[in-house]
Design an enzyme around this catalytic site. Structure first.
Site, mmCIF file in Angstrom:
data_model
loop_
_atom_site.group_PDB
_atom_site.id
_atom_site.type_symbol
_atom_site.label_atom_id
_atom_site.label_comp_id
_atom_site.label_asym_id
_atom_site.label_seq_id
_atom_site.Cartn_x
_atom_site.Cartn_y
_atom_site.Cartn_z
ATOM 1 N N ASN A 155 35.998 50.736 28.599
ATOM 2 C CA ASN A 155 36.415 52.104 28.307
ATOM 3 C C ASN A 155 35.859 52.530 26.942
ATOM 4 O O ASN A 155 35.702 51.715 26.034
ATOM 5 C CB ASN A 155 37.937 52.273 28.393
ATOM 6 C CG ASN A 155 38.728 51.380 27.472
ATOM 7 O OD1 ASN A 155 38.391 50.223 27.238
ATOM 8 N ND2 ASN A 155 39.822 51.905 26.950
ATOM 9 N N GLU A 195 35.564 51.499 34.647
ATOM 10 C CA GLU A 195 35.048 51.488 36.016
ATOM 11 C C GLU A 195 33.815 52.375 36.192
ATOM 12 O O GLU A 195 32.799 51.901 36.722
ATOM 13 C CB GLU A 195 36.160 51.872 37.014
ATOM 14 C CG GLU A 195 37.251 50.841 37.133
ATOM 15 C CD GLU A 195 38.361 50.959 36.092
ATOM 16 O OE1 GLU A 195 39.381 50.263 36.237
ATOM 17 O OE2 GLU A 195 38.219 51.759 35.136
#
Length: 149
Positions: free
Chosen positions: A48, A61
């Protein structure tokens, strides 16, 4: 759903932990690392990256998905998420939808690890995102439209 061998899972966990160490999370203090096994047999990772203008940051992701696409992979086979604590840190709702775009099916296995790398949860994308909206939904509507003509 095909399971991966223990050695490959260990490699995914190590890659997710390494990615978590590179996360940029000064606002939430919640670094997350992700590693995925792609159809080309390679492991791609992401972390992140936050931004002071909150909507501009992104989760691990989509970072891993972008790395997979850039590396030549097309489909996710297995995903590992390494969170910063001892709790279960699953992909957020938006990431679940992004993962679905690149799975080819909604039954991929998702392994969640804690800060030490211990597995705290194993689930599937279909359990996290039931009745998902996927590329085939768009193809079905496009097919219906072309049949009207």
């Amino acid at each position: 759903m095909k399971r991966i061998d223990d050695m490959k899972q260990d490699q995914l966990i190590a890659a997710a932990i390494e990615a978590r160490a590179k996360a940029y999370a000064p606002y939430s203090n919640h670094p997350v690392g992700v590693a995925l096994l792609a159809d080309d047999g390679n492991i791609y990772s992401g972390c992140n990256v936050e931004n002071a203008a909150y909507p501009l940051g992104f989760c691990g992701e989509p970072n891993a998905i972008g790395n997979m696409i850039m590396g030549g992979g097309k489909t996710i086979r297995h995903l590992v998420v390494a969170g910063p604590g001892y709790h279960v840190c699953t992909p957020c709702g938006g990431c679940r939808q992004q993962l679905r775009e690149f799975t080819g099916a909604d039954d991929i296995r998702i392994t969640v690890c804690d800060v030490t790398g211990a597995i705290v949860s194993e689930t599937t994308l279909s359990a996290l995102l039931p009745h998902s909206f996927a590329p085939e939904n768009v193809a079905e509507v496009s097919s219906m439209e072309s049949n009207k003509s």
